[in-house]
Design an enzyme around this catalytic site. Structure first.
Site, PDB file in Angstrom:
ATOM      1  N   GLY A  21       0.811  -1.215   0.000  1.00 26.72           N
ATOM      2  CA  GLY A  21       0.000   0.000   0.000  1.00 26.72           C
ATOM      3  C   GLY A  21       0.844   1.264   0.000  1.00 26.72           C
ATOM      4  O   GLY A  21       0.543   2.233  -0.699  1.00 26.72           O
ATOM      5  N   CYS A  22       1.916   1.254   0.767  1.00 28.24           N
ATOM      6  CA  CYS A  22       2.786   2.435   0.846  1.00 28.24           C
ATOM      7  C   CYS A  22       3.521   2.661  -0.468  1.00 28.24           C
ATOM      8  O   CYS A  22       3.740   3.802  -0.882  1.00 28.24           O
ATOM      9  CB  CYS A  22       3.770   2.279   2.002  1.00 28.24           C
ATOM     10  SG  CYS A  22       2.928   2.186   3.595  1.00 28.24           S
ATOM     11  N   THR A  23       3.880   1.575  -1.144  1.00 33.57           N
ATOM     12  CA  THR A  23       4.536   1.689  -2.443  1.00 33.57           C
ATOM     13  C   THR A  23       3.553   2.238  -3.478  1.00 33.57           C
ATOM     14  O   THR A  23       3.902   3.141  -4.247  1.00 33.57           O
ATOM     15  CB  THR A  23       5.105   0.326  -2.884  1.00 33.57           C
ATOM     16  OG1 THR A  23       6.070  -0.091  -1.904  1.00 33.57           O
ATOM     17  CG2 THR A  23       5.758   0.412  -4.248  1.00 33.57           C
TER      18      THR A  23
END
Length: 170
Positions: A57-59
């Site tokens: 998700g952060c990527t």
């Protein structure tokens, strides 16, 4: 080291209120740097909190911001300063920036002081276990250092759309 300004009840600062004061170490496209809210005064910026570098998700969120950074403009045409904040150390942030070719700065909030000041250091639950961590959230700070807009529980793939809408309201 983080200097905090926290609302009396520990929640996120309200729209129109002064943004918490900070100075954090981080990594930008040019290498390690220190970023402070004082140095940012006079220019709007986006402060987005994410749980952990190099997770799916952060990527997705970081790469979407990278891909649309040129489109994120404040009224008057100036490009928006984007700062990602996580509890990761500087080494992990450097790997993340390099691997994903990120074109903005990531800040290390390893003591989660800034996350607490923004009310995004919260109790989370995963597979029945409770722990403290960052609630993915985003804050648009205006040129005077006040919270112009914020969004809690940001969905990574819809983050850029929200930022564009918030910028239109500045």
């Amino acid at each position: 080291m983080t200097r905090k300004t926290v609302t009396d009840d520990g929640t996120a600062p309200a729209v129109g209120s002064p943004a918490p004061v900070f100075s954090l170490e981080g990594v930008g496209p040019q290498g390690e740097e220190t970023v402070s809210s004082e140095a940012l005064r006079g220019r709007p910026y986006l402060l987005y909190f994410y749980p952990r570098a190099s997770t799916p998700g952060c990527t997705t969120q970081a790469c979407d911001l990278r891909d649309h950074l040129a489109e994120l403009r404040v009224p008057g045409g100036e490009g928006l300063k984007v700062l990602g904040v996580s509890p990761d150390g500087v080494g992990a942030l450097e790997k993340f920036i390099t691997k994903q070719a990120l074109t903005f700065t990531l800040l290390s909030d390893s003591d989660h002081g800034l996350a607490e000041a923004y009310g995004v250091w919260v109790k989370k639950k995963l597979y029945g276990k409770e722990f403290m961590g960052i609630e993915r959230s985003s804050f648009l700070i205006d040129a005077e250092g006040r919270v112009a807009a914020f969004r809690r529980r940001v969905r990574p793939a819809q983050h850029v759309e929200w930022v564009q809408e918030a910028l239109a309201q500045l």
